[in-house]
Design a protein around this motif. Sequence first.
Motif, PDB file in Angstrom:
ATOM      1  N   LYS A  10       0.862  -1.175   0.000  1.00 13.86           N
ATOM      2  CA  LYS A  10       0.000   0.000   0.000  1.00 13.86           C
ATOM      3  C   LYS A  10       0.900   1.227   0.000  1.00 13.86           C
ATOM      4  CE  LYS A  10      -4.045   1.948   2.276  1.00 13.86           C
ATOM      5  NZ  LYS A  10      -5.035   1.773   3.350  1.00 13.86           N
ATOM      6  N   VAL A  34      -0.143   7.775  -2.906  1.00 15.60           N
ATOM      7  CA  VAL A  34       0.056   8.481  -4.162  1.00 15.60           C
ATOM      8  C   VAL A  34       0.123   9.969  -3.852  1.00 15.60           C
ATOM      9  CG1 VAL A  34      -0.935   8.996  -6.429  1.00 15.60           C
ATOM     10  CG2 VAL A  34      -1.046   6.658  -5.504  1.00 15.60           C
ATOM     11  N   HIS A  70      -4.918   9.722  -1.775  1.00 14.62           N
ATOM     12  CA  HIS A  70      -5.027   8.578  -2.674  1.00 14.62           C
ATOM     13  C   HIS A  70      -3.937   7.549  -2.399  1.00 14.62           C
ATOM     14  CE1 HIS A  70      -7.006  11.944  -4.785  1.00 14.62           C
ATOM     15  NE2 HIS A  70      -7.900  11.007  -5.061  1.00 14.62           N
ATOM     16  N   TYR A 125      -2.244   3.547  -3.654  1.00 13.90           N
ATOM     17  CA  TYR A 125      -2.076   2.495  -4.664  1.00 13.90           C
ATOM     18  C   TYR A 125      -1.892   1.195  -3.901  1.00 13.90           C
ATOM     19  CZ  TYR A 125       0.101  -0.453  -8.185  1.00 13.90           C
ATOM     20  OH  TYR A 125       0.396  -1.482  -9.030  1.00 13.90           O
ATOM     21  N   GLU A 126      -2.610   0.146  -4.284  1.00 16.48           N
ATOM     22  CA  GLU A 126      -2.467  -1.160  -3.648  1.00 16.48           C
ATOM     23  C   GLU A 126      -2.215  -2.215  -4.706  1.00 16.48           C
ATOM     24  OE1 GLU A 126      -5.234  -2.684  -0.807  1.00 16.48           O
ATOM     25  OE2 GLU A 126      -5.446  -0.736   0.182  1.00 16.48           O
ATOM     26  N   GLU A 127      -1.329  -3.159  -4.355  1.00 14.30           N
ATOM     27  CA  GLU A 127      -1.074  -4.292  -5.233  1.00 14.30           C
ATOM     28  C   GLU A 127      -0.688  -5.489  -4.382  1.00 14.30           C
ATOM     29  OE1 GLU A 127       1.795  -5.605  -8.987  1.00 14.30           O
ATOM     30  OE2 GLU A 127       1.564  -3.483  -8.520  1.00 14.30           O
ATOM     31  N   PRO A 164       3.402   3.161  -9.951  1.00 14.87           N
ATOM     32  CA  PRO A 164       1.967   2.942 -10.161  1.00 14.87           C
ATOM     33  C   PRO A 164       1.475   3.533 -11.473  1.00 14.87           C
ATOM     34  CG  PRO A 164       2.374   3.766  -7.948  1.00 14.87           C
ATOM     35  CD  PRO A 164       3.672   3.871  -8.702  1.00 14.87           C
ATOM     36  N   ASP A 165       0.542   2.835 -12.055  1.00 15.88           N
ATOM     37  CA  ASP A 165      -0.174   3.315 -13.239  1.00 15.88           C
ATOM     38  C   ASP A 165       0.709   3.569 -14.456  1.00 15.88           C
ATOM     39  OD1 ASP A 165      -2.494   3.182 -11.690  1.00 15.88           O
ATOM     40  OD2 ASP A 165      -2.189   5.226 -10.960  1.00 15.88           O
TER      41      ASP A 165
END
Length: 173
Positions: free
Chosen positions: A40, A43, A47, A49-51, A134-135
Amino acid sequence: MKTILPLLLLLASAGATFAAEDAAQKPADETIFHEPFTLKLHVDKEHFYEERFGRIPFVHNGDVYLFKGDEFGLALEIQDNSIRTIQYQPDVKKADVTLKFTQELQPDGTAMMLLHIHNNTQQTLNVDALMTVPDRKGIAKTSILPIGPGLSGFESWPHPIVQLVLRNIRVGK
């Protein structure tokens, strides 16, 4: 002479058998893995980002895999100004190199990633690095400054990093 030759063959065969048994008793260097986890990352202030990650090695084939929150060491086998092996060392007090990879949320909302490297060897170390963010698709190169003997290096990035891979760790000048 005829009796010596079979005796030599017998001794050579026995020696090879004992050597094979000895090698089988020694534990092979095992790859140590991160346990499966959910990463976790901030951002920004609001916000995330999780993976989800499965088992990822700490060190494999000379590459070092870092995620936010990692803090561990490396054992280096250095011979003739060349690094022969790199192994995961969980006890930072015994490590030739210590690593700490963190994320800090700045007052302005920037999610800063920080890497602290401490070099306990007598040589300057040079390191190449790759990262994923991320992204974004693909892998990006990033730079790491050389770390002198007995010194620490600090690297920072003004964005979240999903994974940082240190590679081509080598003795520098």
